[in-house]
Design a protein around this motif. Sequence first.
Motif, PDB file in Angstrom:
ATOM      1  N   ILE A  13      12.651  10.977   4.841  1.00 12.67           N
ATOM      2  CA  ILE A  13      11.644   9.327   5.500  1.00 12.67           C
ATOM      3  C   ILE A  13      12.888   9.233   6.660  1.00 12.67           C
ATOM      4  O   ILE A  13      12.570   8.879   8.176  1.00 12.67           O
ATOM      5  N   GLY A  14      13.833   8.978   6.920  1.00 17.78           N
ATOM      6  CA  GLY A  14      15.038   8.843   8.132  1.00 17.78           C
ATOM      7  C   GLY A  14      15.288   9.562   8.329  1.00 17.78           C
ATOM      8  O   GLY A  14      15.201   9.505   9.912  1.00 17.78           O
ATOM      9  N   TYR A  15      14.877  11.463   8.189  1.00 20.40           N
ATOM     10  CA  TYR A  15      15.310  12.199   8.787  1.00 20.40           C
ATOM     11  C   TYR A  15      14.353  11.960  10.482  1.00 20.40           C
ATOM     12  O   TYR A  15      14.097  12.123  11.512  1.00 20.40           O
ATOM     13  N   LYS A  16      12.807  11.841   9.689  1.00 21.33           N
ATOM     14  CA  LYS A  16      11.830  12.262  10.364  1.00 21.33           C
ATOM     15  C   LYS A  16      11.775  10.993  10.952  1.00 21.33           C
ATOM     16  O   LYS A  16      11.306  11.328  13.181  1.00 21.33           O
ATOM     17  N   ASN A 210       4.061   8.479   8.147  1.00 17.98           N
ATOM     18  CA  ASN A 210       2.695   7.826   7.461  1.00 17.98           C
ATOM     19  C   ASN A 210       2.283   8.712   6.345  1.00 17.98           C
ATOM     20  O   ASN A 210       1.402   8.209   5.203  1.00 17.98           O
ATOM     21  N   ASP A 211       3.003  10.435   6.461  1.00 20.52           N
ATOM     22  CA  ASP A 211       2.650  10.850   5.159  1.00 20.52           C
ATOM     23  C   ASP A 211       3.217  10.705   4.212  1.00 20.52           C
ATOM     24  O   ASP A 211       2.783  10.986   3.342  1.00 20.52           O
ATOM     25  N   ASP A 212       4.086   9.747   4.258  1.00 20.20           N
ATOM     26  CA  ASP A 212       5.737   8.897   3.474  1.00 20.20           C
ATOM     27  C   ASP A 212       4.979   8.003   3.086  1.00 20.20           C
ATOM     28  O   ASP A 212       5.451   6.662   2.187  1.00 20.20           O
ATOM     29  N   CYS A 213       3.620   7.075   3.694  1.00 18.47           N
ATOM     30  CA  CYS A 213       3.937   5.448   3.701  1.00 18.47           C
ATOM     31  C   CYS A 213       2.882   4.706   2.525  1.00 18.47           C
ATOM     32  O   CYS A 213       1.395   5.616   2.605  1.00 18.47           O
ATOM     33  N   LEU A 214       3.588   4.498   1.657  1.00 16.08           N
ATOM     34  CA  LEU A 214       2.103   3.670   0.134  1.00 16.08           C
ATOM     35  C   LEU A 214       1.496   2.976   0.681  1.00 16.08           C
ATOM     36  O   LEU A 214      -0.102   3.653   0.623  1.00 16.08           O
ATOM     37  N   ALA A 215       1.713   1.537   1.257  1.00 17.60           N
ATOM     38  CA  ALA A 215       0.627   1.117   1.370  1.00 17.60           C
ATOM     39  C   ALA A 215      -0.524   2.419   2.832  1.00 17.60           C
ATOM     40  O   ALA A 215      -1.845   1.583   2.128  1.00 17.60           O
ATOM     41  N   PHE A 216      -0.308   3.130   3.517  1.00 21.33           N
ATOM     42  CA  PHE A 216      -1.495   3.642   4.183  1.00 21.33           C
ATOM     43  C   PHE A 216      -2.363   4.304   3.249  1.00 21.33           C
ATOM     44  O   PHE A 216      -3.242   4.177   3.870  1.00 21.33           O
ATOM     45  N   SER A 217      -1.344   5.130   2.605  1.00 23.48           N
ATOM     46  CA  SER A 217      -2.052   6.329   1.556  1.00 23.48           C
ATOM     47  C   SER A 217      -3.331   5.138   0.752  1.00 23.48           C
ATOM     48  O   SER A 217      -3.904   5.863   0.311  1.00 23.48           O
ATOM     49  N   LEU A 218      -2.547   4.222  -0.019  1.00 27.08           N
ATOM     50  CA  LEU A 218      -3.097   3.098  -0.328  1.00 27.08           C
ATOM     51  C   LEU A 218      -4.131   2.435  -0.104  1.00 27.08           C
ATOM     52  O   LEU A 218      -4.549   1.682  -0.351  1.00 27.08           O
ATOM     53  N   ASP A 219      -4.210   2.621   1.496  1.00 28.06           N
ATOM     54  CA  ASP A 219      -5.118   1.160   2.212  1.00 28.06           C
ATOM     55  C   ASP A 219      -5.143   0.060   2.042  1.00 28.06           C
ATOM     56  O   ASP A 219      -5.886  -0.629   1.506  1.00 28.06           O
TER      57      ASP A 219
END
Length: 344
Positions: A13-16, A210-219
């Motif tokens: 995530i940090g590298y992204k 956004n691929d790694d973001c749990l809040a995003f994937s859980l909406d």
Amino acid sequence: MERDNKSSDFLHIGYKLLNWYGKNARDLPFRQTKDPYKIWICEIVFQQTRISQGLNHYNNFIKRFPDVRTLAGAEENEVLLYWKGLGYYSRAINIHKASQQIMNDYHGVFPADYEEILKLKGVGKYTAAAVSSICFGGRMPAVDGNFYRVLSRIFADDFDISSSRAFSYFSQLAALIMPENVGDFNQAMMDLGSEICKPKNPLCGECPVNDDCLAFSLDRISDYPVKTKKVKAQDLALKYYFVHRNGKFLIRQRKDDFIWKKLFEFPDTISEDLEPFIRNVKTVTHKLTHKNLTIEISNVEVDSEVVWGRFIAQNHYLITDFEDSHDKSFPKPLENYIQNALKD
Ligand code: SF4
């Protein structure tokens, strides 16, 4: 949430973020330097001020005080004057004192070590981490509100950001995703927090993680960050008298640090013989952090040389010309009042 403590699980995530920052870093004047003095000033200036609002002030400040020595040798009132428009004047006072500390305790050389930077007047953990990582390769995350928000969303973490333990908790969380280049990582988090992962309506579609973001994937983005404690603003009533005669008015410099330390203000009381000269009374409201001010300002136009002279003799106010008032720093509501008086 349950988390694996092995940082390698989240390091990508940090590298992204670094990769994104490499392509999208905002082109700001202080990004072209590693001068710790300039980075320090910019961190203080932009703590509560949007870049677009503070950039001119920052440039003017650096132009007048290009290095620690110049700042340390300046008069405090001039430093306050160059801080005009940025508010939070105690920061300018602290910057000035810290520059003298650097001259006296560090032979004029900005300290490189996080712990030493932290000893400077007015410098907190966030600023010390930012300066040491950006300028000296230090390895502390510059944890602020941006970190709280971004990290609690990425990990869908409901740790209360108003808790006294939030700083240390989110520092540990940051360490999970923090790559080697901490200086750029800190700046990437600053940019992501202000440009993409904004408090309201974050631009998740454009977010590099956004691929790694749990809040995003859980909406569930609006559920984070979690904040339970709200500091209630205190109501405060102030009274001032704009006592003037023939284009001159009376002021004094504030000493206490309750609010507006070292700024100039009008008299807050008048003698009885001045009361007949009150022309009108204006009430203005003003918000400070955790304070709602209601300020009543009486316009006292003194027609009598005798009364004017007696009031000055009995008090320790300074006399200033309307035209010279821009040489002094006043609290915003009084500054506005003077500007309007100048127009009349
Ligand atoms: S996906 Fe959205 S909520 Fe998650 S970090 Fe990115 S901008 Fe923030």
